[in-house]
Design a protein around this motif. Structure first.
Motif, PDB file in Angstrom:
ATOM      1  N   ASP A 206       0.813  -1.212   0.000  1.00  0.00           N
ATOM      2  CA  ASP A 206       0.000   0.000   0.000  1.00  0.00           C
ATOM      3  C   ASP A 206       0.848   1.264   0.000  1.00  0.00           C
ATOM      4  O   ASP A 206       0.326   2.371   0.112  1.00  0.00           O
ATOM      5  N   GLU A 208       3.075   2.194   2.234  1.00  0.00           N
ATOM      6  CA  GLU A 208       3.352   2.724   3.564  1.00  0.00           C
ATOM      7  C   GLU A 208       4.641   2.158   4.148  1.00  0.00           C
ATOM      8  O   GLU A 208       5.028   1.026   3.871  1.00  0.00           O
ATOM      9  N   PRO A 344      -4.837   0.514  -8.017  1.00  0.00           N
ATOM     10  CA  PRO A 344      -3.708   0.975  -7.192  1.00  0.00           C
ATOM     11  C   PRO A 344      -3.222   2.346  -7.648  1.00  0.00           C
ATOM     12  O   PRO A 344      -3.322   2.700  -8.823  1.00  0.00           O
ATOM     13  N   PRO A 347       0.315   6.906  -3.285  1.00  0.00           N
ATOM     14  CA  PRO A 347      -0.398   7.573  -2.180  1.00  0.00           C
ATOM     15  C   PRO A 347      -0.385   9.091  -2.272  1.00  0.00           C
ATOM     16  O   PRO A 347      -1.384   9.743  -2.002  1.00  0.00           O
ATOM     17  N   THR A 366      -8.925   5.645  -0.728  1.00  0.00           N
ATOM     18  CA  THR A 366      -8.020   4.800   0.057  1.00  0.00           C
ATOM     19  C   THR A 366      -8.356   3.319  -0.058  1.00  0.00           C
ATOM     20  O   THR A 366      -7.805   2.500   0.673  1.00  0.00           O
ATOM     21  N   SER A 368      -7.806   0.919  -2.398  1.00  0.00           N
ATOM     22  CA  SER A 368      -6.770  -0.039  -2.801  1.00  0.00           C
ATOM     23  C   SER A 368      -5.715  -0.190  -1.715  1.00  0.00           C
ATOM     24  O   SER A 368      -5.258  -1.304  -1.431  1.00  0.00           O
ATOM     25  N   ALA A 369      -5.335   0.934  -1.076  1.00  0.00           N
ATOM     26  CA  ALA A 369      -4.342   0.849  -0.008  1.00  0.00           C
ATOM     27  C   ALA A 369      -4.864  -0.002   1.147  1.00  0.00           C
ATOM     28  O   ALA A 369      -4.143  -0.839   1.708  1.00  0.00           O
ATOM     29  N   LYS A 370      -6.133   0.198   1.504  1.00  0.00           N
ATOM     30  CA  LYS A 370      -6.742  -0.574   2.592  1.00  0.00           C
ATOM     31  C   LYS A 370      -6.806  -2.051   2.224  1.00  0.00           C
ATOM     32  O   LYS A 370      -6.527  -2.936   3.046  1.00  0.00           O
ATOM     33  N   PHE A 372      -4.883  -3.785   0.134  1.00  0.00           N
ATOM     34  CA  PHE A 372      -3.554  -4.393   0.194  1.00  0.00           C
ATOM     35  C   PHE A 372      -3.079  -4.558   1.632  1.00  0.00           C
ATOM     36  O   PHE A 372      -2.502  -5.579   1.991  1.00  0.00           O
ATOM     37  N   ASN A 373      -3.318  -3.541   2.466  1.00  0.00           N
ATOM     38  CA  ASN A 373      -2.854  -3.604   3.847  1.00  0.00           C
ATOM     39  C   ASN A 373      -3.517  -4.749   4.603  1.00  0.00           C
ATOM     40  O   ASN A 373      -2.883  -5.407   5.438  1.00  0.00           O
TER      41      ASN A 373
END
Length: 398
Positions: A206, A208, A344, A347, A366, A368-370, A372-373
């Protein structure tokens, strides 16, 4: 088990709601509800508010500064916090190492470490997993050799969550290389400023910087930083993992996310109709809701048993498996609702701090980031496959 709250428990829920209405910072709640990045200062600010209220240490005995709440009260508090968008309390200090210190530590260790954990003055991280010892944690190779009044630690830990912020790390180390795997392990507390410690970032899917590698090169650790007996650290590790696995279930977070998902699906249009009217989507949504209801009942039975003096066993593995799979399914349904906006992205493209422009509906920024995380949930805290092995041994006798 009575699935209905007592009048006293309902009054407690109202007290929690009043506290959250008054004390939860609106900017922090907004970040949580919109899946935005929480900084270290956000986490510490909220935890200090909780400590001022006396509500920071849910799992501690009252004599050490804990709430003294029943398991049902803890469940109510966590559920309401999730509903209001309160951040999850950083678990490594207050919910993981502190219970170990309380149960196995010396009086001096309790006096030294517990107050700073309670007030969030010290940030802790966990040193368990290694490149060759994740689910098979007993296979760890980081070694600690005693030399007089200190240990010399050499080795590597990985997937160290938020280790870049940490002041201290609690570690499992091998102190007897000739003993059986579980019998030669010790539990050490290590100051992250000690010479010989190197932290390297691992950037996740994601985008991060959440996890790290931590290297130990001839790191000297005072003997008084040993918790429990030398070579008996596996007992501490198992005790800690029970707290971790039960917490990963995240019933409150799933209920809040499901409520938000329904709201989104009622607004998103597909072929001229709200997405929630699509039969395939509705079926998946209904499956999640029924599974979540069953999970909540299992969680309530577990906390009710704990309130009666029981200790979670295989139940924590059940909760870990079902809770993590449900949270992953909910993020997948959000991805489905977002459609092409769930692709994706970098960020910084959508972060207001970077001057980026939002694209698509707000909830999609958010997604896609969520998604993947959340892939990590079924792996950390002991992979779900390992939890199934635990259930097979403890319940089925296989």
């Amino acid at each position: 088990m009575d699935i209905n709250y007592t009048p006293e428990e309902l009054a407690f829920r109202n007290e929690v709601r009043a506290f959250l209405d008054e004390k939860l910072p609106k900017d922090i709640a907004s970040k949580v509800k919109n899946s935005q990045h929480l900084g270290k200062e956000d986490t510490i600010r909220w935890q200090k508010i909780l400590n001022e209220q006396g509500w920071m240490a849910l799992h501690w005995p009252k004599e050490y500064g804990g709430t003294g709440w029943s398991p049902i009260q803890k469940h109510i508090f966590e559920e309401e916090c999730a509903e209001y968008g309160a951040p999850t309390v950083l678990p490594f200090g207050v919910n993981m190492v502190a219970p170990v210190i309380i149960k196995f530590g010396t009086e001096e260790q309790k006096k030294t470490y517990l107050p700073s954990i309670l007030n969030s003055d010290v940030w802790w991280c966990q040193g368990y997993s290694e490149p060759g010892a994740g689910s098979d944690l007993a296979g760890l190779k980081t070694k600690a050799v005693r030399e007089g009044d200190h240990y010399v630690v050499n080795g590597q830990k990985t997937w160290t969550t938020l280790g870049q912020h940490a002041d201290w790390i609690f570690c499992l180390v091998r102190t007897d290389p000739n003993a059986k795997k579980q019998e030669g392990i010790s539990f050490l507390l290590i100051d992250m400023q000690t010479p010989g410690i190197t932290v390297r970032p691992l950037i996740t899917l994601d985008g991060e910087h959440e996890v790290n590698e931590v290297f130990f090169d001839d790191v000297k650790v005072p003997v008084e930083n040993l918790v429990g007996e030398e070579n008996k650290g596996w007992t501490c590790a198992k005790y800690l993992l029970t707290f971790e696995r039960t917490g990963i279930a995240g019933v409150g977070q799933s209920k809040a996310a499901l409520k938000h998902l329904k709201e989104v699906a009622a607004k998103v249009q597909q072929n001229g109709k709200p997405l929630i009217e699509d039969p395939l989507f509705r079926n998946r949504l209904a499956d999640v809701e029924m599974e979540l209801m069953a999970l909540e009942m299992t969680n309530l039975r577990t906390v009710a048993a704990a309130q009666a003096g029981g200790v979670p066993g295989a139940e924590s593995s059940f909760l870990k498996i079902m809770g993590t799979e449900l949270r992953q399914e909910i993020t997948d349904l959000f991805r489905r609702a977002a459609g092409p906006y769930a692709q994706p992205f970098l960020p910084e493209t959508f972060e207001a701090d970077y001057g980026g422009d939002m694209v698509g509906p707000d909830f999609a920024n958010t997604v896609s980031a969520k998604y993947f995380n959340m892939r990590k949930l079924s792996i950390f805290g002991g992979s779900n496959e390992i939890q199934k092995n635990i259930i097979a041994k403890m319940i089925l006798g296989l």
